[in-house]
Write an enzyme that holds these catalytic residues in place. Structure first.
Site, short mmCIF file in Angstrom:
data_model
loop_
_atom_site.label_atom_id
_atom_site.label_comp_id
_atom_site.label_asym_id
_atom_site.label_seq_id
_atom_site.Cartn_x
_atom_site.Cartn_y
_atom_site.Cartn_z
N GLU A 134 -44.65 10.63 -26.81
CA GLU A 134 -44.97 9.23 -26.57
C GLU A 134 -45.06 8.91 -25.09
O GLU A 134 -44.53 9.62 -24.24
CB GLU A 134 -43.91 8.36 -27.24
N CYS B 62 -45.05 5.78 -18.20
CA CYS B 62 -43.93 6.71 -18.32
C CYS B 62 -44.39 7.78 -19.31
O CYS B 62 -44.70 7.49 -20.45
CB CYS B 62 -42.73 5.93 -18.87
N CYS C 236 -36.08 17.65 -26.42
CA CYS C 236 -35.37 17.93 -25.16
C CYS C 236 -34.11 18.71 -25.49
O CYS C 236 -33.46 18.45 -26.50
CB CYS C 236 -35.02 16.62 -24.47
N CYS D 38 -28.11 14.91 -24.00
CA CYS D 38 -27.33 13.76 -23.53
C CYS D 38 -26.96 12.95 -24.78
O CYS D 38 -27.82 12.68 -25.63
CB CYS D 38 -28.15 12.91 -22.57
N CYS E 116 -28.91 9.69 -25.90
CA CYS E 116 -30.38 9.71 -25.84
C CYS E 116 -31.00 10.20 -27.15
O CYS E 116 -30.59 11.21 -27.70
CB CYS E 116 -30.83 10.59 -24.68
N CYS F 95 -36.63 5.68 -24.46
CA CYS F 95 -36.92 7.09 -24.58
C CYS F 95 -36.74 7.68 -25.98
O CYS F 95 -35.67 7.67 -26.54
CB CYS F 95 -35.99 7.79 -23.60
N1 SAH Z 1 -34.66 14.30 -18.71
C1 SAH Z 1 -35.00 13.42 -17.63
C2 SAH Z 1 -36.11 12.42 -17.93
C3 SAH Z 1 -36.18 11.81 -19.29
S1 SAH Z 1 -34.95 10.63 -19.74
C4 SAH Z 1 -33.75 12.70 -17.15
O1 SAH Z 1 -32.68 12.91 -17.70
O2 SAH Z 1 -33.84 11.96 -16.19
C5 SAH Z 1 -35.36 9.21 -18.82
C6 SAH Z 1 -34.22 8.26 -18.57
O3 SAH Z 1 -33.96 7.45 -19.73
C7 SAH Z 1 -32.93 8.97 -18.25
O4 SAH Z 1 -32.26 8.35 -17.19
C8 SAH Z 1 -32.18 8.80 -19.57
O5 SAH Z 1 -30.83 9.00 -19.37
C9 SAH Z 1 -32.58 7.41 -19.97
N2 SAH Z 1 -32.32 7.02 -21.36
C10 SAH Z 1 -32.25 7.80 -22.45
N3 SAH Z 1 -31.95 7.09 -23.55
C11 SAH Z 1 -31.82 5.80 -23.16
C12 SAH Z 1 -31.54 4.58 -23.83
N4 SAH Z 1 -31.33 4.54 -25.15
N5 SAH Z 1 -31.47 3.44 -23.09
C13 SAH Z 1 -31.71 3.46 -21.76
N6 SAH Z 1 -32.01 4.58 -21.08
C14 SAH Z 1 -32.06 5.74 -21.76
#
Ligand code: SAH
Length: 340
Positions: free
Chosen positions: A89, A102, A109, A113, A116, A330
């Site tokens: 997406e 974005c 991935c 995390c 996420c 994300c």
């Molecule tokens: N892997 C990379 C890029 C993708 S994630 C990274 O970790 O930076 C992009 C951003 O969105 C990251 O900062 C991630 O921690 C954040 N993110 C993931 N899930 C989220 C959510 N539910 N709400 C807000 N930010 C989120």
């Protein structure tokens, strides 16, 4: 067969030389696909038929399949299907300074995390360069406007797909390609140290964002498993070196998770950790998801956290919210669709 969209201009020039043609043909082809946004080689009216036939034999012009578009006032979300039926997406956002997209860098991935959605779905594969380029081209085509900023902050860890990201940057940044200035390109990483070092040695002036999300190793270990490999003790000095080497300001992203990393002590600890670094702290209100237990911090907690950092003299902003209505956080659209 290879996609024509994945090739940097250097590689395309090499290709033309290898088939006995002049290398300026690469510029012609680039203009057709990036400025004139044609759909197939036959549309390239200033290119000889014999060259077009050869291009058709060696490359495809295939685009991605757009499965779904959710539209809101300032944000559109696109669900793409790739040729192997995998889904990714992209999110388009309208700002006062321009239009940003974005994009995703992987299918799923592996960084897991805890908060996420993308990590819940695990990595299936890296995206090819053309699959990243086409997200930008096709969204731009959909809105009929030029996209001015690109952030690699969608599904995936870009530094786990390093070589393709570097090729991608070349074409995005190329004046004859997508022509997006390097200062308007941002790569976001969860902190893969060896790749941050490698990235700092490249001649591109693109922005680096680091997903920090915690002021100490204990909290970071509990929400980001990557921290067990690359802890803050090593990450912060790496970023310091990166800043010294590149002379560029780094952005730290910090999602505020209720009761986990959003106390006043956490804010002060964060300031101690980052003081003296040429950086921005971007506080992100958490986008709650259906599947996970994390809660967004209260508005007043977010403002208190912000005020403390500001008072301590560090650069801090609160991310403007765009996507929660249409689940543009994300991985959310993809996972929603997967649940159907
Ligand atoms: N892997 C990379 C890029 C993708 S994630 C990274 O970790 O930076 C992009 C951003 O969105 C990251 O900062 C991630 O921690 C954040 N993110 C993931 N899930 C989220 C959510 N539910 N709400 C807000 N930010 C989120």
């Amino acid at each position: 067969m290879k996609s024509i969209y994945g090739l940097s201009r250097d590689s395309l020039e090499e290709y033309f030389l290898s088939i006995g043609e002049k290398k300026f043909k690469a510029i012609q082809v680039y203009e057709w696909i990036y400025q004139k946004n044609i759909n197939c080689f036959d549309d390239m009216s200033n290119v000889k038929k014999i060259v077009i036939d050869r291009l058709k034999k060696d490359f495809t012009c295939d685009k991605l399949n757009i499965l779904k578009i959710e539209r809101d006032k300032l944000v559109n979300k696109y669900l793409f299907e790739l040729s192997d039926k995998e889904r990714i997406e992209s999110v388009l956002m309208r700002h006062d300074y321009g239009i940003s997209i974005c994009i995703s860098s992987q299918v799923g991935c592996n960084m897991t995390c805890k908060f996420c959605e993308s990590g819940r779905l695990k990595k299936v594969r890296n995206l090819e360069v053309n699959e990243m380029i086409l997200q930008i081209l096709q969204v731009s085509e959909d809105i009929g406007e030029r996209i001015s900023h690109v952030v690699v902050m969608g599904i995936g860890e870009p530094f786990d797909n390093f070589d393709n990201i570097v090729e991608f940057i070349k074409t995005v940044n190329d004046p004859k390609g997508l022509n997006i200035g390097s200062r308007h390109i941002t790569i976001s990483t969860c902190g893969i140290i060896p790749k941050i070092i490698e990235f700092s040695k490249l001649p591109y002036q693109v922005n680096l964002a680091v997903s920090l999300h915690a002021p100490n190793d204990e909290i970071r270990n509990s929400i980001m498993p990557i921290n067990k490999v690359y802890s803050l003790e090593k990450l912060i000095p790496t970023i310091r070196d990166y800043i010294n080497r590149t002379n560029r300001r780094v952005t730290f992203e910090y999602i505020l998770l209720s009761g986990i990393n959003d106390s006043k002590e956490n804010a002060l600890e964060l300031c101690t950790l980052l003081r003296g670094l040429n950086c921005y702290i971007n506080l992100i209100p958490y986008n709650e998801t259906n599947n996970l237990q994390f809660k967004r911090s209260k508005k007043s907690t977010i403002l208190d956290f912000y005020d403390i950092i500001k008072k301590e003299g560090l650069n801090v902003t609160i991310r403007r919210e765009f996507g929660s209505k249409i689940s543009a956080a994300c991985g959310q659209l993809r996972s929603k669709k997967e649940d159907l």
